[in-house]
Enzyme design. Sequence first.
Site, PDB file in Angstrom:
ATOM      1  N   ASP A  93       0.796  -1.226   0.000  1.00 11.72           N
ATOM      2  CA  ASP A  93       0.000   0.000   0.000  1.00 11.72           C
ATOM      3  C   ASP A  93       0.830   1.278   0.000  1.00 11.72           C
ATOM      4  O   ASP A  93       0.287   2.358   0.238  1.00 11.72           O
ATOM      5  CB  ASP A  93      -0.948   0.000   1.205  1.00 11.72           C
ATOM      6  CG  ASP A  93      -0.216   0.048   2.538  1.00 11.72           C
ATOM      7  OD1 ASP A  93       0.976  -0.301   2.566  1.00 11.72           O
ATOM      8  OD2 ASP A  93      -0.844   0.435   3.535  1.00 11.72           O
ATOM      9  N   GLU A  94       2.112   1.181  -0.285  1.00  9.87           N
ATOM     10  CA  GLU A  94       2.943   2.382  -0.190  1.00  9.87           C
ATOM     11  C   GLU A  94       4.156   2.260  -1.104  1.00  9.87           C
ATOM     12  O   GLU A  94       4.716   1.180  -1.269  1.00  9.87           O
ATOM     13  CB  GLU A  94       3.401   2.576   1.263  1.00  9.87           C
ATOM     14  CG  GLU A  94       4.104   3.878   1.511  1.00  9.87           C
ATOM     15  CD  GLU A  94       4.351   4.107   3.004  1.00  9.87           C
ATOM     16  OE1 GLU A  94       4.694   5.228   3.384  1.00  9.87           O
ATOM     17  OE2 GLU A  94       4.204   3.141   3.779  1.00  9.87           O
TER      18      GLU A  94
END
Length: 348
Positions: A93-94
Amino acid sequence: MDAFYASVEQMDFPELRGKALAVGGGERGVVAAASYEARKFGVRSAMPSKLAKEKCPQLIFVKPRFARYKEISQQIRKIFYDYTDLVEPLSLDEAYLDVTENKKNIDSANDLAREIRKRIFDEVGLTASAGISINKFLAKVASDINKPNGQKTIHPTKIAEFLDSLPIEKFYGIGRVTTNKMHTLHIFNGANLKQKTLEELTHLFGKSGAYYYNVVRGIHNGEVKANRIQKSVAVERTFSEDLNDDKQINDWLQTLSSDLEERLSRRNILGKSLTLKIKYKDFSQYTRSKTQEDFYQISADFYKTAIQLWQSRPYDKAIRLLGLSLSNLNTEEKKQVSVQLKIPFEEY
């Protein structure tokens, strides 16, 4: 991404939208992710499920679906690669993006971030937040400022002002324990930290002292590594009931060894350092590693070493979690050519 796992669940299951939601959990597990509705009650990732439920009695737990999260993550990364090849994923997610030279020739870093976030929302259905600045540290700190669904630029001319006023717990790389120590030293924000000399910080915090000395001055020279190499592979289990019996432990270490072998074989990865992780009933944690000259090959090798590490543990207490991880892998890190940042910045 904003509360990624929880947001995916709310997107896929409309009945969960607007609800206090935690991914993971179970009576003896931990929270892997919490929706923003749950965060209002103090529920956070890595929090024991029992405590999360106490803080938020109406909390809904859902089982994680990592295959689905990976699928969504890959969709998002495809969008990133439309703008730059210099993408360094940190997790599902990053990611860091170096947009110094971007494929769209968008002059404004802010406009570029806005366009990427809009595409994620339009094409995937989720919101994302962005941090924009001249290095990875500042961009990472900025990414948390206007969450969820926002972005923040730290302009080169405003770096000193921004860092001076930033609470010390907001500095990336400074966790709860270090924050508490700094507070006892009357270091509450960047301006307080900047008053300390390099010698003082090194004396107080060891090798980390030089990192704190540099980042509070906006100095961070880490490059965006497009081919970021995985440094370890891990498997672990949290048990519904505490384990006290040696036979149970042996069985689980054998199971974890097989799981680790399967995960490694899918990626054609080998490693030389095996680590046993133990979390006790009182949440205290113990790790012990063994490194050998040759690569570990099969589950029997993992299991043999895991038993040795288990037998050398210093405490004989009930176990709530066991884990095995392999590091010192057969991968080589590829270096990226550094370029000086020259893309324009705007206030946002």
